[in-house]
Enzyme design. Structure first.
Site, PDB file in Angstrom:
ATOM      1  N   ARG A  33      -6.615  10.468   0.005  1.00 18.20           N
ATOM      2  CA  ARG A  33      -6.429  10.963  -1.363  1.00 18.20           C
ATOM      3  C   ARG A  33      -7.773  11.121  -2.061  1.00 18.20           C
ATOM      4  NH1 ARG A  33      -3.038   6.422  -3.262  1.00 18.20           N
ATOM      5  NH2 ARG A  33      -3.357   5.562  -1.175  1.00 18.20           N
ATOM      6  N   HIS A  65       0.870  -1.176   0.000  1.00 19.35           N
ATOM      7  CA  HIS A  65       0.000   0.000   0.000  1.00 19.35           C
ATOM      8  C   HIS A  65       0.906   1.224   0.000  1.00 19.35           C
ATOM      9  CE1 HIS A  65      -2.993   2.919   1.251  1.00 19.35           C
ATOM     10  NE2 HIS A  65      -3.935   2.008   1.095  1.00 19.35           N
TER      11      HIS A  65
END
Ligand code: SF4
Ligand code: SF4
Ligand code: FES
Lengths: 604, 247
Positions: free
Chosen positions: A256, A236
């Site tokens: 994000r 990740h």
């Protein structure tokens, strides 16, 4: 003779995360008597850590969405190594599985007209993730748990399974122990569902909990089942990097999705510098368009921060390697900048990302509404696992099923965020249903005392050697260091070969491990018994990684940096050979139905 | 780097005592890190529960310097390391070993609470419509990570051991989440009064103070539930109605 208690059930589910609970609920609904065995307490499984949401083409926020788009996104994200039938079933059934959770009491965030709200996420064309702030996994596991406890399911909490028991090639049950007292247990079952999650603890920097030692992968392997796609380990892109003790803890992609941007030490949004061709048409031209996308502008395209995880992780590694990293060896993830756009930005962030706010405040003394976070890649998810039939989730061993992270096929070379929670629900349900049917049809197998005795002797061996033998922790740490360094985000043949030698050496040491104390709640003993699983999955990752001489999805070879079309036609499969050695072979991809092929063409 | 002393309770249901362990501490460490370090260095069989190490699973509850805490969210920099840091298991539950307690009672309590029962779907396609404002209130309760720290601190359980007659703050939060769920049509008021013993709570608010998820247990869950129970059982007209309903 070892002493043990025997429990009889139609279906035995190993693991109580989302997939295990969903399987148990379904098997029980089909009339089977069901047992769930889990290493932790009920409701603590790793699913609670999932933050961003569950992907399902409900089309509540954007009516252009539908299963075909979700299917195409999943295949593209997986670099077309996915099992297309699984990707199809997943996309088609996820909406129903999510609605069902609502009927069981889950409370997702709402749209203005009162339906389930959906958010944007990396690799998904439309807002698709049903969510509850950034604690979707907790909502999901609690809903399944609170529903499941009223379904007559027997829960064996804090129990570990160390072996599957076989009867003439089919599965007949499992051998394990209760962690509290160390007493042995034999679970006799007509069918077994593996739902044990991933392998993250094979690495030093990971978002995974201690439970993720590849148990299901290793149990299946030793029972003769085939594993595929083991080379694909997802790193990740955003884990915490500071302070050291929290290194690896996940920072949700939701940051994000809500407008957070990645910057290097020069303040540059480096994700704009390298957009893969496959995604050029879908990516914003400039920061302004990217921001509009995160705020729900349907004509805008997504910012490059929301490209697939493998790509974002490699871009971050590049920035760090080339000396543009942050002080503690990461890059910056900035959500505070949205103060330029939203007057009440601090409240907005706290509302949208409450547990991230809390996590940084408590663990790193950072107020994410005011400062940027430091983040770096962390081992997160295993795309590889037990090879299963797309419809039934049965492995290559009759009666042995697998669902969720420990199964393979849906995600191909790289998983999209949000597709794991939907995976758990869709394939957990199917595994439970088909396991119940298998048990009904075939009845129980016979338990072989020889296998039970051997399993008991192996479990007690560390005590035989006593505290004089080497402790298990040093070996575990050595393995984690080595996998991180030699079989990490950027790989090459020489390093992976060295890792294989290292694993062989650690295996020798593991055979001599000794523990002191007694069998009651003894973590030293538990760790010693987990070692074999960790070594098995580590070896599988390294061997599969060596075999795939190309770069694709999460597997990046600096000695073969390009895609190789020949490798685009195969999965790497692993099984146990006649003499106990690990056998690697290339298997042609399962055929794709013409209608699915057509969807992919249309949505290219 | 600095060293610190951790005074950890070691023992089992038959008894035990505190033992001192010294280990190195570094920046950003939390209590759970120190426990793990000690486990790896000098006490391989030291029993401790944990999973997420990020305050999300509610496994690592213990009492640190006498305060109910999640060990993974308690930073050493917030403690006085000149003195030994004491770590002991939760006191409201029986000990299994070292820092691990038997919390199975909580699972039994939850099982007897009437499960979620939704009203019929609002739309043809079997879905419901709910406004975010109505969901917000319940989402607060659903943040609960089942760490049972509130149970540990509540005097009704901790000092008076009324486990058989009192469900404890965690399960008032759970009841509240069900009772205030916009879709739920079940009635749990009689059970709250009788089985769950909500009347034993005298609103000391200790539970609210220790909740790591900052759930306003007393004000938002317990008091409104008490009001519902009072409305149902102590309102004279309702009392009369109940007599009729029973017939
Ligand atoms: S407010 Fe009630 S439930 Fe909470 S600690 Fe006090 S007595 Fe216990
Ligand atoms: S209400 Fe708070 S203190 Fe109580 S169990 Fe839940 S999270 Fe823990
Ligand atoms: S380990 Fe999960 S809350 Fe502490």
């Amino acid at each position: 003779m070892a002493s043990y208690r025997t429990h009889r059930h139609d279906v035995l589910v190993i693991g109580a995360g989302g997939a295990g609970l969903r399987a148990a609920i379904e098997a029980s609904a089909a009339g089977a008597s069901v047992a769930v065995v889990c290493k932790s307490l009920l409701g603590k499984a790793h699913t609670v850590m999932a933050e961003g949401g569950v992907a399902a083409a409900l089309a509540n926020v954007d009516e252009r969405d539908g299963w075909r788009v979700h299917f195409a996104d999943t295949m593209r994200g997986g670099a077309y190594l996915n099992n297309p039938r699984m990707a199809q079933i997943h996309a088609q059934e996820a909406p129903q599985r999510v609605r069902e959770l609502e009927a069981w009491g889950a409370l997702f965030d709402r749209t203005a007209d009162g339906r389930i709200l959906q958010r944007n996420f990396g690799g998904h064309k439309y807002p698709r993730l049903a969510h509850v702030g950034d604690r979707t996994g907790l909502e999901m596991i609690r809903t399944l748990q609170d529903h499941g406890i009223h379904r007559g399911i027997e829960f064996y909490m804090e129990h570990t399974v160390t072996r599957l028991l076989l009867d003439d090639g089919r599965v007949a049950g499992a051998f394990g122990y209760d962690r509290e007292r160390g007493r042995f247990r034999v679970f006799k079952a007509g069918a077994v569902v593996l739902a044990t999650g991933g392998i993250g603890r094979a690495y030093k920097i990971t978002s995974n909990s201690w439970e993720y030692t590849g148990d299901g992968h290793a149990l299946a392997y030793h029972a003769g089942a085939e594993l595929i796609d083991m080379e694909f380990v997802q790193f990740h892109p955003t884990g915490m990097v500071w302070p050291p003790s929290v290194r690896g803890i996940l920072v949700t992609e939701g940051v994000r999705g809500e407008g957070g941007v990645l910057k290097n030490s020069e303040g540059r949004r480096f994700m704009f510098d390298d957009v893969p061709d496959l995604y050029k048409d879908q990516t914003a031209d400039d920061p302004e368009e990217g921001w509009r996308y995160t705020q729900g502008d349907r004509d805008a395209r997504r910012p490059p921060e929301l490209l697939t995880r493998d790509h974002v992780a490699r871009c971050i590694v590049r920035e760090i390697k080339e000396g543009r990293g942050s002080p503690h060896g990461g890059v910056y993830l900035d959500i505070a900048w949205i103060r330029e756009k939203l007057p009440d930005h601090a409240e907005h962030i706290k509302k949208k990302l409450p547990s991230m706010y809390h996590q940084f405040k408590e663990l790193a003394d950072i107020d994410i509404t005011a400062e940027a976070m430091e983040v770096g890649p962390t081992t997160h998810y295993a795309m590889g696992g037990v090879k299963v039939d797309a419809d039934s989730q049965m492995s290559t061993v009759p009666g042995l099923f697998a669902a969720g992270e420990c199964a393979a096929g849906l995600h191909g070379a790289n998983r999209l965020g949000g597709n794991s929670l939907s995976d758990l629900l869709v394939f957990g349900k199917r595994a439970g249903e088909h396991a119940a049917a298998f048990a009904r049809e075939h009845g129980a197998g016979a338990i072989d005392d020889g296998q039970v005795e051997a399993a008991a002797a192996a479990a007690l061996a560390p005590f035989e050697r006593g505290a004089g033998g080497e402790g298990p922790y040093a070996i575990q740490h050595a393995l984690q260091e080595m996998m991180q360094d030699l079989v990490g985000i950027v790989r090459n043949a020489a390093e992976m070969s060295r890792a294989l030698d290292g694993i062989a050496e650690l295996r020798r040491r593991a055979r001599e491990v000794g523990v002191g104390g007694n069998r009651e709640y003894n973590p030293g003993w538990h760790t010693a018994l987990d070692l074999d699983n960790l070594l098995t999955v580590s070896e599988a990752v390294a061997r599969a990684g060596l075999e795939r001489e190309e770069s694709r999805g999460a597997h990046f070879r600096e000695d073969h940096p390009q895609k190789d079309p020949a490798f685009g036609q195969v999965n790497v499969a692993i099984r146990r050979g006649a003499d106990g050695e690990m056998v690697v072979r290339r298997e042609p991809l399962p055929p794709m139905a013409p209608e699915l092929q057509q969807i992919i063409e249309e949505m290219k | 780097m600095a060293e610190a002393t951790f005074r950890i309770w070691r023992g089992d249901p038959d008894g035990g005592d505190f033992r001192d362990y010294r280990t190195e501490v570094s920046e950003g460490m939390v209590v759970l890190d120190a426990v793990h370090q000690i486990q790896a260095e000098s006490a391989h069989d030291l029993a401790v529960r944990w999973n997420c190490k990020a305050g999300k699973c509610g496994s690592c509850s213990a009492e640190v310097n006498g305060h109910p805490k999640l060990m993974c969210m308690t930073r050493l920099s917030d403690l006085d390391l000149a003195e030994p840091v004491t770590i002991e298991p939760m006191k409201a539950f029986p000990v299994v070993r070292d820092l691990v307690t038997d919390v199975s009672w909580n699972y039994r309590v939850k099982e007897r609470i009437k499960p979620f029962k939704p009203r019929p779907p609002d739309a043809e396609d079997g879905t419901w419509r709910m406004a975010q404002e109505d969901v917000d209130r319940v989402q607060e309760f659903r943040k609960c990570i089942e760490c049972y720290l509130c149970q540990d601190v509540c005097h009704v359980l901790r000092e008076h051991h009324l486990h058989e007659r009192f469900a404890g703050p965690r399960f008032f939060v759970y009841n509240a989440a069900l009772e205030m769920h916009p879709l739920d049509v079940e009635d749990r008021r009689a059970d709250l009064k009788d089985d769950d013993g909500i009347g034993f709570c005298n609103i000391t608010k200790c539970c609210t103070k220790v909740c790591p998820e900052s759930i306003t247990i007393t004000d938002n869950a317990i008091i409104p539930l008490k009001e519902r129970v009072v409305d149902e059982f102590y309102d004279p007209i309702r009392k009369l109605l109940r007599v009729f309903r029973r017939k």
